[in-house]
Write a protein that holds these residues in place. Structure first.
Motif, PDB file in Angstrom:
ATOM      1  N   GLN A  81       0.635  -1.238   0.458  1.00 14.37           N
ATOM      2  CA  GLN A  81      -0.327   0.036  -0.152  1.00 14.37           C
ATOM      3  C   GLN A  81       0.481   1.453   0.143  1.00 14.37           C
ATOM      4  N   TYR A  82       2.209   1.278   0.464  1.00 13.16           N
ATOM      5  CA  TYR A  82       2.881   2.474   1.009  1.00 13.16           C
ATOM      6  C   TYR A  82       3.333   2.791  -0.474  1.00 13.16           C
ATOM      7  N   PHE A  83       3.504   1.596  -1.636  1.00  9.79           N
ATOM      8  CA  PHE A  83       3.893   2.308  -2.547  1.00  9.79           C
ATOM      9  C   PHE A  83       2.989   2.689  -4.264  1.00  9.79           C
ATOM     10  N   VAL A  84       1.500   1.746  -3.909  1.00 16.25           N
ATOM     11  CA  VAL A  84       0.757   2.289  -4.338  1.00 16.25           C
ATOM     12  C   VAL A  84      -0.656   3.703  -4.701  1.00 16.25           C
ATOM     13  N   CYS A  85      -0.414   4.277  -3.151  1.00 15.66           N
ATOM     14  CA  CYS A  85      -1.529   5.109  -3.379  1.00 15.66           C
ATOM     15  C   CYS A  85      -1.026   6.601  -3.270  1.00 15.66           C
ATOM     16  N   PRO A  86      -1.439   7.494  -3.869  1.00 17.63           N
ATOM     17  CA  PRO A  86      -1.161   8.747  -4.202  1.00 17.63           C
ATOM     18  C   PRO A  86      -0.773   8.951  -2.966  1.00 17.63           C
ATOM     19  N   VAL A  87      -0.267  10.258  -3.163  1.00 24.27           N
ATOM     20  CA  VAL A  87       0.758  10.892  -1.521  1.00 24.27           C
ATOM     21  C   VAL A  87       0.322  12.372  -1.420  1.00 24.27           C
ATOM     22  N   GLU A  88      -0.234  12.202  -0.319  1.00 19.07           N
ATOM     23  CA  GLU A  88      -1.623  13.088   0.042  1.00 19.07           C
ATOM     24  C   GLU A  88      -0.811  14.030   0.994  1.00 19.07           C
ATOM     25  N   TYR A  89      -0.844  14.710   1.329  1.00 20.18           N
ATOM     26  CA  TYR A  89      -0.613  15.919   2.310  1.00 20.18           C
ATOM     27  C   TYR A  89      -1.603  15.837   3.287  1.00 20.18           C
ATOM     28  N   ASN A  90      -1.588  15.710   4.797  1.00 20.00           N
ATOM     29  CA  ASN A  90      -2.398  15.234   5.779  1.00 20.00           C
ATOM     30  C   ASN A  90      -3.000  16.539   6.679  1.00 20.00           C
ATOM     31  N   SER A  91      -3.495  17.583   6.978  1.00 23.93           N
ATOM     32  CA  SER A  91      -3.560  18.601   7.524  1.00 23.93           C
ATOM     33  C   SER A  91      -3.655  18.253   9.381  1.00 23.93           C
ATOM     34  N   GLU A  92      -3.974  17.628   8.907  1.00 24.47           N
ATOM     35  CA  GLU A  92      -3.519  17.330  10.516  1.00 24.47           C
ATOM     36  C   GLU A  92      -2.761  16.582  11.471  1.00 24.47           C
ATOM     37  N   THR A  93      -1.905  16.028  11.096  1.00 24.97           N
ATOM     38  CA  THR A  93      -0.079  15.521  11.304  1.00 24.97           C
ATOM     39  C   THR A  93       0.605  16.844  10.501  1.00 24.97           C
ATOM     40  N   ASN A  94       0.018  16.972   9.695  1.00 27.06           N
ATOM     41  CA  ASN A  94       1.230  18.047   8.637  1.00 27.06           C
ATOM     42  C   ASN A  94       2.249  16.846   8.884  1.00 27.06           C
ATOM     43  N   ARG A  95       1.561  16.401   7.681  1.00 25.37           N
ATOM     44  CA  ARG A  95       3.110  14.282   7.163  1.00 25.37           C
ATOM     45  C   ARG A  95       1.801  14.624   5.877  1.00 25.37           C
ATOM     46  N   PHE A  96       2.950  13.814   5.050  1.00 21.90           N
ATOM     47  CA  PHE A  96       2.590  13.403   3.875  1.00 21.90           C
ATOM     48  C   PHE A  96       1.628  11.822   4.587  1.00 21.90           C
ATOM     49  N   ALA A  97       0.888  11.578   3.667  1.00 27.05           N
ATOM     50  CA  ALA A  97       0.053   9.968   4.361  1.00 27.05           C
ATOM     51  C   ALA A  97      -0.360   9.554   2.853  1.00 27.05           C
ATOM     52  N   VAL A  98       0.904   7.864   3.340  1.00 30.15           N
ATOM     53  CA  VAL A  98      -0.404   6.887   1.856  1.00 30.15           C
ATOM     54  C   VAL A  98      -0.840   5.952   1.867  1.00 30.15           C
ATOM     55  N   GLU A  99      -1.979   6.477   2.483  1.00 30.58           N
ATOM     56  CA  GLU A  99      -2.902   5.281   3.082  1.00 30.58           C
ATOM     57  C   GLU A  99      -4.481   5.853   1.990  1.00 30.58           C
ATOM     58  N   CYS A 100      -4.698   4.287   1.726  1.00 27.38           N
ATOM     59  CA  CYS A 100      -5.695   4.194   0.660  1.00 27.38           C
ATOM     60  C   CYS A 100      -6.110   2.545   0.889  1.00 27.38           C
ATOM     61  N   GLU A 101      -7.088   2.871   0.135  1.00 25.47           N
ATOM     62  CA  GLU A 101      -7.814   1.130  -0.272  1.00 25.47           C
ATOM     63  C   GLU A 101      -7.005   1.400  -1.707  1.00 25.47           C
ATOM     64  N   PRO A 102      -6.317   0.759  -2.045  1.00 23.42           N
ATOM     65  CA  PRO A 102      -5.728   0.628  -3.417  1.00 23.42           C
ATOM     66  C   PRO A 102      -6.712   0.250  -4.778  1.00 23.42           C
ATOM     67  N   SER A 103      -6.850   1.038  -5.635  1.00 20.53           N
ATOM     68  CA  SER A 103      -7.425   1.223  -6.749  1.00 20.53           C
ATOM     69  C   SER A 103      -7.571  -0.552  -7.106  1.00 20.53           C
ATOM     70  N   ASN A 104      -8.127  -0.615  -8.784  1.00 21.00           N
ATOM     71  CA  ASN A 104      -8.667  -1.946  -9.318  1.00 21.00           C
ATOM     72  C   ASN A 104      -7.300  -2.267 -10.002  1.00 21.00           C
ATOM     73  N   LEU A 105      -6.487  -0.798 -10.525  1.00 20.95           N
ATOM     74  CA  LEU A 105      -5.078  -1.191 -10.789  1.00 20.95           C
ATOM     75  C   LEU A 105      -4.383  -2.068 -10.073  1.00 20.95           C
ATOM     76  N   PHE A 106      -4.410  -2.409  -8.934  1.00 20.25           N
ATOM     77  CA  PHE A 106      -2.968  -2.857  -7.964  1.00 20.25           C
ATOM     78  C   PHE A 106      -4.329  -3.815  -6.875  1.00 20.25           C
ATOM     79  N   MET A 107      -4.836  -4.037  -7.604  1.00 27.10           N
ATOM     80  CA  MET A 107      -5.967  -5.933  -7.314  1.00 27.10           C
ATOM     81  C   MET A 107      -5.750  -7.008  -8.307  1.00 27.10           C
ATOM     82  N   ILE A 108      -5.877  -8.409  -7.300  1.00 29.80           N
ATOM     83  CA  ILE A 108      -4.973  -9.385  -8.412  1.00 29.80           C
ATOM     84  C   ILE A 108      -6.876  -9.904  -9.082  1.00 29.80           C
TER      85      ILE A 108
END
Length: 453
Positions: free
Chosen positions: A292-319
């Motif tokens: 998930q760390y590699f396939v999720c879009p890189v987004e800025y989290n305003s609450e933690t002031n950090r980049f977040a790479v957490e998401c539900e992987p898209s169909n592109l990254f599902m078997i």
């Protein structure tokens, strides 16, 4: 009689009583100063740019350990050891996260710009041009301000909404960028000196072409990164793999020259590198698509002031299960195969990197031959300068960006939300009401929920 006809009749004596000055100035106007276009054998001084030869900056420990080898094998070991070191450094930077990757891209961009601009300074003897060194770096700052400002506006909407100074900068970002560039343009015009007009415009064009090649492509690299680190890591790894495998196949099996611009390149290396790169990319894509760390879009989290790479992987990254063509079924005795869709895309990426990507290197080779230099710099022993390592990467970055926008990217909810947060409250409320009515008409928002609100 016409002076040019007299010149022909006089043979080796050059008698141009009336046309000599005009002819000389006209020819010098057609050609770049200091260049003979490689056609006049006797004009060796004019054809040789004032570029000092590259120095051997190989660490003494390596030179001592390899002193018994021939130059061919010594270069092979130096390139191999330094390549392995750079690959390890590359994965270490990936481990440090998106911020470090962005900083590295910026550092590489600045070094590549420095290497190309330095060649221009040396070739055209432009150290005496007023303000030009300063203006070149000023234009670099202006272009970076524009591109990175666009990135902040697109991906850091929540942060912008929170900080009032940033709101002003984002709202008038393009006007500020244009005003900064215009200031540099006016400074250039004011710096023009009568005896250097032509040379100054050469260097003005040189700087802008360098900005187009280096800074624009670096911006696309960062845009690819925000789509997911996989779109950054895989293309770069593919180009590295192709470079290494083409070198190895060419070193051990190379016999047939590929292109005159780069005499050491061979058809054996080109073809071997292609097949090895496609195989590598297919399996590397399978490995990296699982995280998930590699396939999720890189987004800025305003609450933690950090980049977040957490998401539900898209169909592109599902078997998914794919049915094989009848010919392949007979060969492998298997009807279906389970793959990540991204693996199929990786074949397209590796094909471009292997067949078209090397032309970025050929372009760089032609550039270096035009100015009779071996490498852009001597930063990396056995490899040359940073630009020598990234000539194909920049072309690849552009292709990946075009590929994503054409075949992959759909509407980005996160980016839309970031843009909504920057709007005025009245505009946000209008959009909310429109969206609520739309969902009600589609039956996705029950009336009971509306009344309760």
């Amino acid at each position: 009689m016409n002076p040019l006809i007299q010149l022909t009749h006089q043979g080796s004596r050059l008698i141009l009583p009336t046309g000599h000055s005009f002819a000389t100035n006209f020819l010098s106007w057609l050609a770049f100063p200091g260049e003979g276009e490689g056609e006049m054998e006797g004009d060796s001084k004019a054809d040789t740019p004032d570029v000092p030869p590259s120095t051997d900056n190989t660490p003494q420990c390596l030179n001592k350990a390899l002193e018994g080898l021939s130059s061919r094998w010594k270069n092979w070991w130096i390139r191999g050891i330094l390549s392995l070191t750079m690959i390890i450094g590359f994965f270490l930077i990936i481990y440090l996260g998106p911020i470090m990757l962005i900083l590295v891209v910026m550092g590489v961009q600045i070094k590549c710009f420095h290497e190309i601009i330095t060649i221009g300074y040396r070739v055209y003897h432009s150290y005496d041009l007023p303000w030009f060194r300063t203006l070149s770096w000023y234009f670099l700052i202006c272009v970076n301000y524009f591109f990175y400002g666009e990135t902040v506006a697109d991906y850091f909407g929540a942060l912008v909404q929170r900080e009032e100074p940033l709101q002003f900068l984002v709202r008038y970002h393009r006007f500020i960028s244009f005003a900064l560039y215009l200031a540099g343009f006016c400074m250039f015009v004011l710096s023009l000196v009568k005896k250097h007009y032509r040379l100054q415009f050469y260097m003005f064009a040189w700087t802008h072409v360098t900005l187009l090649i280096v800074v624009t492509q670096s911006h696309l690299v960062i845009q690819n990164l925000f789509e997911g680190m996989i779109w950054f890591i895989v293309p770069i790894s593919i180009v590295i793999c192709n470079d290494i495998m083409a070198y190895l196949f060419g070193f051990f099996f190379g016999r047939t020259p590929l292109i005159k611009l780069s005499p050491k390149k061979t058809w054996e290396g080109f073809i071997g590198g292609f097949f090895a790169t496609v195989v590598f990319s297919f399996f590397f894509a399978y490995l990296i698509s699982q995280y998930q760390y590699f396939v999720c879009p890189v987004e800025y989290n305003s609450e933690t002031n950090r980049f977040a790479v957490e998401c539900e992987p898209s169909n592109l990254f599902m078997i998914q299960e794919y049915t094989l063509p009848a010919v392949v079924q007979n060969a492998v005795r298997c009807k279906t195969v389970n793959l990540y869709p991204f693996q199929i895309h990786s074949i397209a990426l590796s094909t471009f990197a292997s067949l078209i990507g090397p032309f970025g290197g050929f372009f760089a080779s032609g550039f270096k031959r035009a100015f009779k230099i071996k490498d852009f710099a001597d930063t990396i022993p056995g490899h040359g300068g940073i630009m020598d390592r990234f000539d194909c990467q920049y072309l690849m970055a552009t292709f990946v960006h075009v590929y994503i926008t054409s075949f992959i990217r759909g509407p980005n909810p996160s980016k839309v939300l970031q843009q909504l947060l920057v709007l005025q409250p009245e505009q946000q409320l209008s959009i909310f009401n429109t969206l609520r009515n739309h969902l009600r008409e589609k039956g996705m928002l029950p009336p009971a929920v509306e009344e309760a609100q």
